[in-house]
Enzyme design. Sequence first.
Site, short mmCIF file in Angstrom:
data_model
loop_
_atom_site.label_atom_id
_atom_site.label_comp_id
_atom_site.label_asym_id
_atom_site.label_seq_id
_atom_site.Cartn_x
_atom_site.Cartn_y
_atom_site.Cartn_z
CG ASP A 22 -1.66 -1.12 1.58
OD1 ASP A 22 -1.62 -2.07 0.80
OD2 ASP A 22 -2.30 -1.12 2.63
CG PHE B 114 -0.33 -3.48 9.38
CD1 PHE B 114 0.92 -4.09 9.31
CD2 PHE B 114 -1.46 -4.30 9.40
CE1 PHE B 114 1.05 -5.48 9.26
CE2 PHE B 114 -1.34 -5.69 9.35
CZ PHE B 114 -0.10 -6.28 9.27
CD GLN C 127 2.04 -1.19 5.29
OE1 GLN C 127 1.77 -2.25 5.80
NE2 GLN C 127 2.52 -0.16 5.99
NE ARG D 51 -6.09 -4.39 7.89
CZ ARG D 51 -6.76 -5.48 8.23
NH1 ARG D 51 -6.91 -5.81 9.48
NH2 ARG D 51 -7.31 -6.24 7.29
C1 FRU Z 1 -4.08 -3.47 2.62
C2 FRU Z 1 -3.50 -3.94 3.93
C3 FRU Z 1 -3.82 -2.97 5.04
C4 FRU Z 1 -2.73 -3.20 6.02
C5 FRU Z 1 -1.56 -3.47 5.14
C6 FRU Z 1 -0.57 -4.44 5.71
O1 FRU Z 1 -3.43 -3.95 1.50
O2 FRU Z 1 -3.98 -5.23 4.25
O3 FRU Z 1 -5.12 -3.12 5.57
O4 FRU Z 1 -2.53 -2.10 6.84
O5 FRU Z 1 -2.08 -3.98 3.92
O6 FRU Z 1 0.57 -4.51 4.91
#
Ligand code: FRU
Length: 484
Positions: free
Chosen positions: A37, A96, A53, A164
Site C-alpha cells: 500500500d 501497517f 508498506q 487499521r
Molecule cells: C491493505 C493492507 C492494510 C494493512 C496493510 C498491511 O493492503 O492489508 O489493511 O494495513 O495492507 O501490509
Amino acid sequence: MYSRENADKFIAERKYLLKEEYRLSYHLMGEFGWMNDPNGFIYYNGEYHMFYQHYPYQAAWGPMHWGHAVSSDLIEWKYLPVALAPDQDYDRDGCFSGSAFEQDGKLYLMYTGHIITGPDKDNDYRQNQNIAVSEDGIRFEKLANNPVIAPEQMPAGISEKDFRDPKVFERDGFYYVVLGSNDGQGKGLILLYRSTDLINWSFAGEIARSDGQLGDNWECPDLFELGGRDVLIMSPQRMPAQGDDYHNLHSATYMIGRLDTGQGSFNYDRYEPVDCGFDFYAPQTTIDGKGRRIVMGWMETWETEIPTQLGHYWAGAMTLPREVVMQGETLLFKPIEETKAYRRNVYETWNMRLDGDKDMNVSGDCYELEVVFQAEQAEEFGLKLRVHGDEETVLSYRPAESQFRFNRDKSGIGLGGERRTKVELKEGLLVLNVFVDKSSVEVFIQGGEKVMTGRIYPGADSLGIQVYAQGSCSVVSFKKWDMK
Ligand code: FRU
C-alpha cells in the site's frame, strides 16, 4: 530485531542484485524487496512524499516497515531512508498502513501497530494506532504516548482484531481519523474518531457499513472533500463480483456523499469502482499545492504470484498518480499533467480507415498513446500492445455491448484474464490514453471516466503496436510518445 538502520544497510548492500528486466521507468516501485500500500501520501514543504508498506528483506510480504520516497513532480522519485520499522512493543509485528499530515511545520505519520497475540497469526492479532513525528521530513520519532488509539477504544459489537489504516484529516477545527474494520460477521465498516491534540481520541461514530454486498472487511479508508461534496474511498476485502465489476479478490470503491461529524455518519447512494482493471488496491489521496486531489494505488493484487518475486529481488509498484475530478455524480480519474513533460519522439497520424489488423510501425515498452477511434460499422476495434509472435495485450471495444475490455491472456508470463467495463461512445468516438511502462498498462478511457490497470510480463522483444477492427472503423488520430 528490526530497525530502520538495519533495513537501510540491508538495502544498500544488496541493491545491485535487482534485476532490471521488469523494473518500471516512470512509476514508483519499492527500492528493494516487497512493496504494498501507498502510505502517508502528502505534499509537504514543496515536495511530494510517498511512503509505502515495505518488507526489505524479501520480495514477499513480511513484518511491515515504511519505505519512503520523495518527488517534485510525482514522476521522478528519490528514495529516502526507511521511515518506520517494527521496533516497539506496540508495533512489533508490523507498522501497517496509515497517513501523513502537517502541523506547525512538522510532518506527522499516523499508522497501525500490528501485534500477533497467539499461535494462529492470521487470526490471533490486535491492532492499535500510533504517531511518529519528524522535524525534517526524513527522520521520524515515535511518540512516547503511543498507542494513541488502543483496541479498547473500539466500540462494542464489532471485530476485536481488525482496526487499521488511519487516514487523518481536519474539519471544523478538529482532527478526525477514519479507520477500517468489520462487524465480525461478514460486513466491512468504517469508524470515525475525533481529537483536538492528536494524542487523545474519542470515538465519533461508525460512519458506514457494508450492505452485505460490499465485502467482509474494509481497509484503507480515505475521506476528503471535493467540489463541495465528501468522498469516501475504501478497499473492501472479498467483495463479490457485480456484473462486470469487482472481479478481483479485493476491490477499491468510492462513494460520494456527506459526512456528518455530529451524527457520526456518512450518507451515500451509490458506490463505484476506482479502477476497473486487474491490479489496483488500497489507493490513497492527498491534496497538493495546486489544490489538486491526487490518488495513487498499489498496482498489484493480493494473494497472487508476482513474477518478479522469484529471482528479481523486488515486487510491487504504484500506479501513475491520477487527478481526481468531480463531474456530476461521478469521479473522473485523469493522468496528471506532469506526465506530459516526459513525452519524447512524437509520432502522429490521422484519419486512417481500418478493416483488419494494422501494424503502426512504431514500437516500444515505455510510452503513452492517445488514440481516438470513430466506431462506425465495426463490431469490435481496439489496440494490440507489446506484440510479438504469440504475445499481445489487447484493449478492445464492442459498440453493440458498450463494453471495453482489457485482455492479458497472451501478455507473457504471469496471470492472464480479462476485465470488462461499460463505456459509452461520445458522438461515435472512443478516446484512449494508454500508459505502458515495461510491466504495466494503464488505460484512461473517455477522459478518465473509467481507468483499467494491469501488470503484464511480456518478452523483451514484444514491442509491437497494432490497431485493429472487425468490420470497419476509423482511427481519427493516433499519437505515440516515448516516455522518458
Ligand atoms: C491493505 C493492507 C492494510 C494493512 C496493510 C498491511 O493492503 O492489508 O489493511 O494495513 O495492507 O501490509
